[in-house]
Design an enzyme around this catalytic site. Structure first.
Site, PDB file in Angstrom:
ATOM      1  N   GLU A  48       0.829  -1.208   0.000  1.00 28.14           N
ATOM      2  CA  GLU A  48       0.000   0.000   0.000  1.00 28.14           C
ATOM      3  C   GLU A  48       0.864   1.260   0.000  1.00 28.14           C
ATOM      4  O   GLU A  48       2.084   1.210   0.135  1.00 28.14           O
ATOM      5  CB  GLU A  48      -0.963  -0.048   1.195  1.00 28.14           C
ATOM      6  CG  GLU A  48      -1.915  -1.242   1.071  1.00 28.14           C
ATOM      7  CD  GLU A  48      -2.986  -1.279   2.146  1.00 28.14           C
ATOM      8  OE1 GLU A  48      -2.877  -0.568   3.159  1.00 28.14           O
ATOM      9  OE2 GLU A  48      -3.945  -2.051   1.949  1.00 28.14           O
ATOM     10  N   GLU A  59      -1.515  -9.876  -6.237  1.00 27.85           N
ATOM     11  CA  GLU A  59      -1.424 -10.562  -7.535  1.00 27.85           C
ATOM     12  C   GLU A  59      -0.498  -9.794  -8.478  1.00 27.85           C
ATOM     13  O   GLU A  59       0.283 -10.394  -9.226  1.00 27.85           O
ATOM     14  CB  GLU A  59      -2.815 -10.688  -8.166  1.00 27.85           C
ATOM     15  CG  GLU A  59      -3.779 -11.568  -7.393  1.00 27.85           C
ATOM     16  CD  GLU A  59      -4.576 -10.804  -6.342  1.00 27.85           C
ATOM     17  OE1 GLU A  59      -4.076  -9.783  -5.820  1.00 27.85           O
ATOM     18  OE2 GLU A  59      -5.693 -11.240  -6.049  1.00 27.85           O
TER      19      GLU A  59
HETATM   20  N1  THU Z   1      -6.008  -6.706  -2.305  1.00 31.31           N
HETATM   21  C1  THU Z   1      -5.129  -7.544  -2.940  1.00 31.31           C
HETATM   22  O1  THU Z   1      -3.921  -7.485  -2.708  1.00 31.31           O
HETATM   23  N2  THU Z   1      -5.632  -8.420  -3.835  1.00 31.31           N
HETATM   24  C2  THU Z   1      -6.958  -8.553  -4.135  1.00 31.31           C
HETATM   25  O2  THU Z   1      -7.310  -9.253  -5.080  1.00 31.31           O
HETATM   26  C3  THU Z   1      -7.948  -7.889  -3.286  1.00 31.31           C
HETATM   27  C4  THU Z   1      -7.428  -6.695  -2.550  1.00 31.31           C
HETATM   28  C5  THU Z   1      -5.466  -5.728  -1.363  1.00 31.31           C
HETATM   29  C6  THU Z   1      -5.496  -4.316  -1.879  1.00 31.31           C
HETATM   30  C7  THU Z   1      -5.451  -3.525  -0.586  1.00 31.31           C
HETATM   31  O3  THU Z   1      -4.090  -3.359  -0.211  1.00 31.31           O
HETATM   32  C8  THU Z   1      -6.145  -4.419   0.412  1.00 31.31           C
HETATM   33  O4  THU Z   1      -6.204  -5.703  -0.179  1.00 31.31           O
HETATM   34  C9  THU Z   1      -7.543  -3.972   0.768  1.00 31.31           C
HETATM   35  O5  THU Z   1      -8.310  -3.785  -0.361  1.00 31.31           O
END
Ligand code: THU
Length: 135
Positions: A48, A59
């Protein structure tokens, strides 16, 4: 054909990657692992950013690693997150996976205790747009 041993290896790699997630804002850690056409595993976690839209999904991190090694196909994937519902790839990541994977590519969705679902990419992203549209 991806057997149970490979599935468990993928899920374990995704769980380990999730431990490295940088998710101070959402506090929602995700790990992903991909099996390439050479039988190698590539893992990634979400990263993030204080400028929230610049955050990167697990992913996407795993795909970057796969591409960096020279691989070009995703044969199977695992995504690990902890939530009441199984943590399936977000819409954008379904399209990212689509770039390197076929409709029948299995995606296992797991938490820390168990594998909660198995989908194919085609089930999660039907009638999709892909590289062959441009050729
Ligand atoms: N997130 C992922 O890493 N992959 C996904 O397919 C769903 C969401 C992460 C993005 C963000 O850092 C956190 O999960 C909350 O949305």
């Amino acid at each position: 054909m991806v057997d149970d041993t490979l599935m468990h290896a993928l899920v374990q790699a995704a769980r380990a990657a999730r431990e490295r997630a940088y998710a101070p804002y959402s506090k929602f850690a995700v790990g992903a692992a991909l099996l390439d056409e050479h039988g190698r595993l590539h893992a990634g976690c979400n990263v993030e950013n204080a400028a929230y839209p610049q955050s990167q999904c697990a992913e996407a991190s795993a795909i970057a690693h796969l591409v960096l090694t020279g691989a070009r196909r995703i044969v199977a994937a695992a995504v690990v997150g902890v939530a009441p519902q199984p943590v399936t790839p977000c819409g954008g990541c379904r399209q990212r996976l689509r770039e390197f994977a076929a409709d029948d590519m299995p995606i296992w969705v797991a938490d820390l205790a168990e594998v909660r679902a198995r989908h194919t990419l085609g089930q999660l992203l039907p009638a999709s747009f892909g590289p062959e549209h441009l050729s």
